[in-house]
Design a protein around this motif. Structure first.
Motif, mmCIF file in Angstrom:
data_model
loop_
_atom_site.group_PDB
_atom_site.id
_atom_site.type_symbol
_atom_site.label_atom_id
_atom_site.label_comp_id
_atom_site.label_asym_id
_atom_site.label_seq_id
_atom_site.Cartn_x
_atom_site.Cartn_y
_atom_site.Cartn_z
ATOM 1 N N LEU A 183 46.600 63.776 94.811
ATOM 2 C CA LEU A 183 47.906 63.966 95.445
ATOM 3 C C LEU A 183 47.771 63.904 96.963
ATOM 4 O O LEU A 183 48.565 63.258 97.647
ATOM 5 N N GLU A 184 46.733 64.553 97.463
ATOM 6 C CA GLU A 184 46.534 64.584 98.910
ATOM 7 C C GLU A 184 46.236 63.185 99.455
ATOM 8 O O GLU A 184 46.725 62.799 100.518
ATOM 9 N N MET A 185 45.450 62.434 98.696
ATOM 10 C CA MET A 185 45.145 61.064 99.123
ATOM 11 C C MET A 185 46.431 60.227 99.167
ATOM 12 O O MET A 185 46.666 59.484 100.118
ATOM 13 N N ALA A 186 47.255 60.382 98.140
ATOM 14 C CA ALA A 186 48.528 59.656 98.098
ATOM 15 C C ALA A 186 49.394 60.046 99.283
ATOM 16 O O ALA A 186 49.993 59.196 99.947
ATOM 17 N N ARG A 187 49.452 61.340 99.544
ATOM 18 C CA ARG A 187 50.278 61.818 100.649
ATOM 19 C C ARG A 187 49.823 61.199 101.971
ATOM 20 O O ARG A 187 50.634 60.723 102.768
ATOM 21 N N ARG A 188 48.515 61.178 102.172
ATOM 22 C CA ARG A 188 48.023 60.617 103.436
ATOM 23 C C ARG A 188 48.311 59.118 103.544
ATOM 24 O O ARG A 188 48.704 58.637 104.606
ATOM 25 N N PHE A 189 48.091 58.403 102.454
ATOM 26 C CA PHE A 189 48.418 56.963 102.493
ATOM 27 C C PHE A 189 49.889 56.749 102.876
ATOM 28 O O PHE A 189 50.231 55.875 103.665
#
Lengths: 579, 579
Positions: A183-189
């Motif tokens: 989720l965090e990776m998606a948010r950053r992207f």
């Protein structure tokens, strides 16, 4: 939950593929398995599967994603060949999780065009589908290894992929596994976009949505599929993070996009150049791009917004787009596909036997150099039940009208209907709990909108009957849509109609229709009153004498999704109106 | 004969730049020298001139041709810097005549996209211009060496250049030098096309006119500038070979192209994709490409057809295209340029300070990565007298009305006029031979067409007066042009008008005009009666309530060629008509 989207919260909850079973009918009888087989055979033939085994690389830089989209379709359809493809794909994965058949190209050296992260996105969606239908297996291992590699490589820094797709896939993998790093990776992207995060390109930064941040954008813009995939992730993130403001932003962007940048069919994309949305109200019928994949992506976005908000306008848009873009993509036999879906074709297309190099809308092709649409149709058809209904503690909400059985929490409904050919819908209770349950059914916007609602204790055998008004109707465009001024279109139920002119009919460039009489039904087709107009021979085409009205003739209209199934023909949805 | 085109036969004979001198007026006061200086400075700055000295290569693969086009402009204008540029260019020529700054790329390995022969074409045209104005010098040596190299390398075989241009240049070099090998080389290049002679490309073979032979094509198609340059060569060849059938073929292609694929302004090119003609009657005002260079090329073609046939319709098209495409290209100050010339811009352009990467029509840019238009304008403006008149044993034929002095065979005429602001034209005899002479003057098609003719023995001081009707007129499109249905445009004399909306005016998307009253003249501008229409807020834009007619307001129209000179603005030529 066997659904492509399983939010942890939201106004509505999906029932998944086990909760809804399609019966024979408009959607239940689509040639899904034929299309899956077709895609498998073509990808085998053109070498895109063999790419995973090494040897000379075939196809475009994103061809891996087609294999993954086919795997997703197979996962939803329960096709066991997904296991065989998993073994093929797994062998190409490197020790650290990197997976791309373009090696030995240096990794991540061209994020603008390289599509490596985009391909992971489709791999992850295939893996999530497989986990939800079947459970964990070799594919989930491959997928998590790839996703972990992405997190390790991209969590810090400011890099994104030129083609959004991995963002919504990572959210779904988080939803499936609970691993918050996804989720965090998606948010950053998502949040990095517009910073900007990518290099400048000739098409302009809006092409890959790196012009402004997702929180500041007014409307969807640039490459349509990219914009819609990114917006799916924005909704997913807003839901998972409880970010109401972000959800409202996405709703506003959707609303303005639908109001200003969408064809009557629900198709999106007015420009071939950059496969992009055009400006507000730039909606040419002839050069509309309306990529089949954009239709798929638009359904994906509206599905997410429907689950998040419960607003039936999203289900209306799903209906319009499914019937008039997604259903139009494949030929009736499931063996050829449109890439673009314009609303007017002046010159009949040419029959394509093999791989078509070009994205034109004149005739369907069995395969293309960029063959994103067939696999996108395959995975959409294989997961169609997801769009039909949702359920909650109170009961069942029916969003799409089609022959199906819907089961949730002890309540089982059989929806019988010939829709869209008939407006008669019967909801028959097949099983019911003791306690009262509420059943709701969307009334389509074209039928006045609103929601039917029935709440009581149900007994097996009880029936609810609805009869929607199916008379064909004339439709006129907003005056700001310059390209179809002075024209009318015809709709009947959820279907947009068009005139199709095979060789022997009068040219569709030389007719006008009269709206003084209503369209007459001829089976699934319609007939309207038209006149042939007289035109001048070749000369300067401006300032000449006004055209005269010539012989009267009846004009047949067919459902738009069926056009192009009788060989090369011209076609138009918007018909000039006699004044 | 100092003329870009000097056919050995034909209905009319050019007078050349020495036979026609422009006086101050619409054409005589164009900022030609400013544009030449601007091009020189920019090409120096971005390194395209330095490319000839070696070092790191700057610019696109065809940037040499911009230097050559500037040299042609300088040759026509008598600018001595052409000699300095000749020395720079000459140093880069190899011993066998090969000349291209892309070395050490292998020669002729990418004829589809390499533009090597295309560049020679512009080099040759510069050399021919220099020979005709000045005589032979170092540039003619360079040019003939290059042309001889081309003949040696390409006379046998089946190769052509992806971008036609060298063909007409070789015909002109033949006309200038008498060397028949140049004519034969041109003939072979032209006749090879459609064989096919080039590899297949994603844009399709019509893109570079290699789909059918020039003798079989029905209409111009594909990349517009390529198609028009090729057609120029076809006319040149037909004339030099006395091939009447080929000339008639070219005339038919031109006729159908003008009738079906040309904007009201004379602009050609309906698609950004492939910079191409679209289908018949696909003429969108907003996405019209109408490249400035296509306007230049259209004038070049019509000039050749006029000389070959004497048919005034070609002079009519030259007039329309010069006033409404070519004149629109540069800003009034000559320091920025449109690449595309659409007839509608919905979103105001952004100011470009440096090199613009994109070919958009919203605002002029001082320079572009593909900067073909400024040098094409420069060479056209520098050779404008070529289009004004022709001469023969009988006298003088005036084709374009503009302040000028025309001299031929002892007869000298001074044309006094404020055209296009006034329709009054005075032809004053300044010198005359004893014998009778015939003076003819085209009556523009918009004024009814035909030709004025006066024949007698003339005395100095005698005057002919003509008064053309300059009242503004409403113009409606052929009903097959779907994109502007229900709209009207306004013309006055040879000028197309448009509405331009800087920031404070009502949006041009929300007005309708009434044709019940005639346009009123306000100096060079016009005023028409318009109404604001009421529109719905964002919602589904089809099938809503009909728009209402709101407040009445006067709408100013300006000559189209002047738009975009007051900062970012929206613009439209075709105005919705109140019914």
């Amino acid at each position: 939950m066997a659904n492509p989207v399983v939010p942890s919260s939201g106004a509505l909850s999906p029932l998944g593929l086990s909760g809804v079973r399609l019966s024979p009918g408009f959607w239940g009888s689509q040639p899904t398995q034929t299309i899956i087989d077709h895609c498998y055979e073509w990808m085998d033939r053109v070498g895109w599967i063999a790419n995973f085994g090494g040897g000379p690389r075939r196809g475009r830089e994103f061809s891996d994603s087609e294999v993954y989209k086919l795997m997703e379709a197979m996962a939803w359809a329960g096709d066991p060949r997904v296991e065989e493809l998993t073994r093929v794909v797994a062998r190409a994965q490197e020790l650290d999780g990197y997976l791309n058949t373009r090696w030995p190209t240096a990794r991540y050296t061209d994020l603008e065009w390289g599509h490596e992260l985009y391909c992971y996105g489709h791999l992850i969606q295939a893996g999530v589908a497989r986990m939800r239908v079947h459970g964990e297996d070799q594919l989930s291992e491959v997928v998590c290894r790839a996703a972990d590699h992405v997190c390790a490589r991209f969590m810090e820094g400011n890099e994104v992929c030129g083609h959004p797709e991995i963002e919504m896939a990572l959210v779904e993998l988080y939803r499936q596994t609970g691993a918050e790093r996804y989720l965090e990776m998606a948010r950053r992207f998502v949040e990095r976009r517009g910073g900007p995060a990518l290099a400048d390109i000739e098409l302009g930064r809006a092409y890959f949505q790196d012009d402004v941040s997702v929180r500041q954008a007014e409307v969807l813009r640039g490459h349509v599929v990219r914009a819609l995939y990114l917006s799916c992730a924005v909704v997913d993130l807003a839901v998972e993070m409880g970010d109401k403001e972000l959800l409202e932003t996405a709703e506003g962007q959707w609303e303005r996009t639908v109001a200003r940048r969408t064809s009557l069919t629900g198709g999106m994309g007015s420009r071939h150049s950059g496969e992009s949305f055009g400006d507000d109200y730039e909606l040419p019928p002839d050069r509309a791009y309306n990529e089949t994949c954009a239709g798929v992506a638009s359904v994906m976005l509206a599905h997410r917004l429907l689950l998040a908000t419960g607003d039936p306008r999203y289900a209306d848009q799903i209906e319009r787009t499914l019937y008039n873009v997604v259903a139009a993509g494949p030929a009736l036999d499931g063996h050829s596909f449109f890439y673009t879906n314009p609303l007017q074709v002046r010159v009949a297309g040419e029959v394509v036997e093999g791989v078509s190099p070009r994205a034109e809308g004149g005739l369907r092709a069995p395969w293309r150099e960029v063959s994103c649409c067939p696999t996108n149709i395959a995975r959409t058809f294989a997961s169609l039940p997801a769009y039909v209904a949702t359920g909650d503690d109170q009961g069942i909400q029916v969003h799409q009208i089609t022959a199906a059985t819907i089961s949730h929490d002890g309540l089982s409904l059989r929806m019988d209907t010939d829709y869209p050919w008939s407006g008669k819908v019967t909801l028959r209770v097949e099983a019911a709990p003791e306690a009262p349950r509420r059943i709701t059914m969307r009334t389509p916007a074209w039928a006045g909108g609103g929601t039917h609602e029935w709440e009581r204790s149900w007994r097996p055998g009880e029936e609810i009957r609805v009869d929607l008004p199916m008379a064909p109707r004339w439709v006129r465009p907003d005056p700001r849509i310059d390209a179809v001024r002075g024209c009318v279109a015809v709709e009947r139920g959820p279907l947009v109609y068009c005139a199709e002119s095979p060789g022997d009919a009068p040219p569709l460039s030389e007719i006008e229709v009269s709206t003084a009489t209503e369209p007459v039904e001829r089976g699934a087709d319609l007939e309207v009153e038209a006149h042939r107009i007289t035109t001048e021979p070749d000369g300067w085409p401006y300032g000449g004498p006004a055209s005269g009205v010539g012989e009267r003739l009846p004009l047949s209209l067919i459902p738009y999704y069926r056009w192009g199934n009788r060989g090369p023909a011209t076609m138009r949805v918007w018909l000039p109106e006699t004044r």
